[in-house]
Design a protein around this motif. Structure first.
Motif, mmCIF file in Angstrom:
data_model
loop_
_atom_site.group_PDB
_atom_site.id
_atom_site.type_symbol
_atom_site.label_atom_id
_atom_site.label_comp_id
_atom_site.label_asym_id
_atom_site.label_seq_id
_atom_site.Cartn_x
_atom_site.Cartn_y
_atom_site.Cartn_z
ATOM 1 N N MET A 1 0.837 -1.199 0.000
ATOM 2 C CA MET A 1 0.000 0.000 0.000
ATOM 3 C C MET A 1 0.874 1.252 0.000
ATOM 4 S SD MET A 1 -2.968 -1.030 2.752
ATOM 5 C CE MET A 1 -3.746 0.572 2.489
ATOM 6 N N ILE A 2 0.375 2.277 -0.639
ATOM 7 C CA ILE A 2 1.073 3.559 -0.659
ATOM 8 C C ILE A 2 0.787 4.295 0.642
ATOM 9 C CG2 ILE A 2 1.275 5.790 -1.815
ATOM 10 C CD1 ILE A 2 0.458 4.406 -4.397
ATOM 11 N N THR A 3 1.839 4.728 1.299
ATOM 12 C CA THR A 3 1.689 5.435 2.578
ATOM 13 C C THR A 3 1.807 6.944 2.368
ATOM 14 O OG1 THR A 3 4.045 5.409 3.082
ATOM 15 C CG2 THR A 3 2.751 3.473 3.749
ATOM 16 N N GLU A 4 1.506 7.696 3.437
ATOM 17 C CA GLU A 4 1.651 9.145 3.363
ATOM 18 C C GLU A 4 3.104 9.538 3.138
ATOM 19 O OE1 GLU A 4 0.001 10.880 6.858
ATOM 20 O OE2 GLU A 4 -2.079 10.533 6.251
ATOM 21 N N ASP A 5 4.022 8.770 3.741
ATOM 22 C CA ASP A 5 5.442 9.057 3.544
ATOM 23 C C ASP A 5 5.835 8.869 2.084
ATOM 24 O OD1 ASP A 5 5.827 9.679 6.190
ATOM 25 O OD2 ASP A 5 6.529 7.668 6.761
ATOM 26 N N ASP A 6 5.260 7.854 1.436
ATOM 27 C CA ASP A 6 5.541 7.626 0.017
ATOM 28 C C ASP A 6 5.085 8.830 -0.805
ATOM 29 O OD1 ASP A 6 6.580 5.105 0.531
ATOM 30 O OD2 ASP A 6 4.616 4.130 0.311
ATOM 31 N N ILE A 7 3.897 9.336 -0.493
ATOM 32 C CA ILE A 7 3.374 10.497 -1.219
ATOM 33 C C ILE A 7 4.260 11.713 -0.980
ATOM 34 C CG2 ILE A 7 1.420 12.066 -1.438
ATOM 35 C CD1 ILE A 7 -0.395 9.725 -0.622
ATOM 36 N N ALA A 8 4.641 11.916 0.273
ATOM 37 C CA ALA A 8 5.475 13.069 0.602
ATOM 38 C C ALA A 8 6.818 12.977 -0.097
ATOM 39 C CB ALA A 8 5.663 13.160 2.118
ATOM 40 N N ASN A 9 7.413 11.783 -0.109
ATOM 41 C CA ASN A 9 8.703 11.611 -0.774
ATOM 42 C C ASN A 9 8.580 11.845 -2.276
ATOM 43 O OD1 ASN A 9 10.042 10.994 1.608
ATOM 44 N ND2 ASN A 9 9.646 8.790 1.423
ATOM 45 N N TYR A 10 7.502 11.369 -2.849
ATOM 46 C CA TYR A 10 7.295 11.548 -4.285
ATOM 47 C C TYR A 10 7.203 13.031 -4.638
ATOM 48 C CZ TYR A 10 5.090 11.661 -8.847
ATOM 49 O OH TYR A 10 4.806 11.947 -10.159
ATOM 50 N N LEU A 11 6.416 13.779 -3.846
ATOM 51 C CA LEU A 11 6.273 15.209 -4.123
ATOM 52 C C LEU A 11 7.590 15.948 -3.917
ATOM 53 C CD1 LEU A 11 2.800 15.914 -2.463
ATOM 54 C CD2 LEU A 11 3.313 15.688 -4.907
ATOM 55 N N ALA A 12 8.397 15.471 -2.929
ATOM 56 C CA ALA A 12 9.671 16.131 -2.664
ATOM 57 C C ALA A 12 10.650 15.940 -3.812
ATOM 58 C CB ALA A 12 10.271 15.600 -1.362
ATOM 59 N N ILE A 13 10.629 14.786 -4.433
ATOM 60 C CA ILE A 13 11.579 14.509 -5.515
ATOM 61 C C ILE A 13 10.984 14.816 -6.886
ATOM 62 C CG2 ILE A 13 12.752 12.751 -4.142
ATOM 63 C CD1 ILE A 13 11.315 10.605 -5.779
ATOM 64 N N THR A 14 9.736 15.285 -6.899
ATOM 65 C CA THR A 14 9.094 15.622 -8.180
ATOM 66 C C THR A 14 8.556 17.044 -8.092
ATOM 67 O OG1 THR A 14 8.361 13.298 -8.232
ATOM 68 C CG2 THR A 14 7.505 14.762 -9.949
ATOM 69 N N PRO A 15 9.444 18.052 -8.088
ATOM 70 C CA PRO A 15 9.004 19.436 -7.877
ATOM 71 C C PRO A 15 8.106 19.983 -8.983
ATOM 72 C CG PRO A 15 11.310 19.359 -8.547
ATOM 73 C CD PRO A 15 10.909 17.947 -8.273
ATOM 74 N N ASP A 16 8.117 19.349 -10.155
ATOM 75 C CA ASP A 16 7.291 19.871 -11.243
ATOM 76 C C ASP A 16 5.896 19.235 -11.265
ATOM 77 O OD1 ASP A 16 8.195 17.369 -11.882
ATOM 78 O OD2 ASP A 16 8.565 17.829 -14.009
ATOM 79 N N PHE A 17 5.558 18.435 -10.239
ATOM 80 C CA PHE A 17 4.251 17.784 -10.209
ATOM 81 C C PHE A 17 3.135 18.817 -10.264
ATOM 82 C CE2 PHE A 17 0.530 16.422 -7.791
ATOM 83 C CZ PHE A 17 0.183 15.254 -8.449
#
Length: 219
Positions: A1-17
């Motif tokens: 399952m995708i966790t909140e930490d996974d989402i936060a990490n994704y947004l941190a490493i994907t600044p152009d989201f």
């Protein structure tokens, strides 16, 4: 399952989201820290910036206040030092050291004892009744002692020992590496005026200046 930490990490490493999904910024609603109402992400960021700015303003005000206090303290120290340098009556110099500290730095009580002086000063009150324990204590101090009055003998030199709740004990030396030839006592009824966690740089300067001035009384 995708966790909140996974989402936060994704947004941190994907600044152009959010550049690709700009509409999301307008849709995100957060709870305001100043109430239960919902605010937009931009408004919440603005509130956070205002809080940071306010915190920085408080820090700047504290820095300005401390800077002003330091300037005033330096001025008092200069006036006290100038008096010691120009004082001609060496016999009364120890009393002027004490009264000057009380005048310039609002020290409620001060006391002083000296030893190993020239024989001409043997009858003065500031060389009478100095025990070997006091001499040993003064020489053992490499920095001023600051803390509660735990029944120190030096407190008995004060006009009102019962009101001496906290003390600063300053060893007096002619040179930094020499044994002490005196002990200076600063006392206050405030338990927090002199405490173990306080910085002693300023007190060390006072002890060094007093020791240098009073070394004129030595043999």
């Amino acid at each position: 399952m995708i966790t909140e930490d996974d989402i936060a990490n994704y947004l941190a490493i994907t600044p152009d989201f959010f550049e690709r999904h700009a509409q999301l910024l307008a849709q995100v609603q957060l709870t305001s820290p100043h109430g239960n109402r919902a605010v937009s992400l931009q408004e919440r960021q603005a509130e956070m910036l205002r809080e940071k700015i306010k915190a920085l303003e408080h820090r700047i005000m504290d820095m300005v206040r401390h800077g002003t206090e330091n300037v005033m303290t330096a001025d008092r120290l200069q006036r006290w030092t100038r008096t010691l340098l120009t004082w001609r009556d060496t016999r009364q110099l120890p009393w002027e050291v004490l009264s000057g500290l009380q005048r310039q730095f609002m020290v409620p009580q001060t006391g002083l004892k000296l030893w190993d002086l020239d024989a001409a000063y043997a009858e003065e009150g500031y060389v009478q009744n100095v025990s070997d324990d006091v001499k040993a204590l003064a020489t053992s101090l490499t920095t001023p002692y600051c803390g509660l009055n735990a029944g120190f003998e030096a407190a008995s030199w004060l006009n009102d020992p019962q009101q001496a709740v906290s003390l600063a004990l300053l060893p007096l030396r002619a040179e930094p590496e020499q044994p002490a030839f005196g002990l200076l006592v600063l006392a206050s009824p405030d338990a927090q005026r002199y405490h173990a966690e306080m910085g002693t740089d300023f007190l060390e300067r006072i002890g060094q200046l007093a020791g240098a001035a009073l070394s004129r009384l030595r043999a």
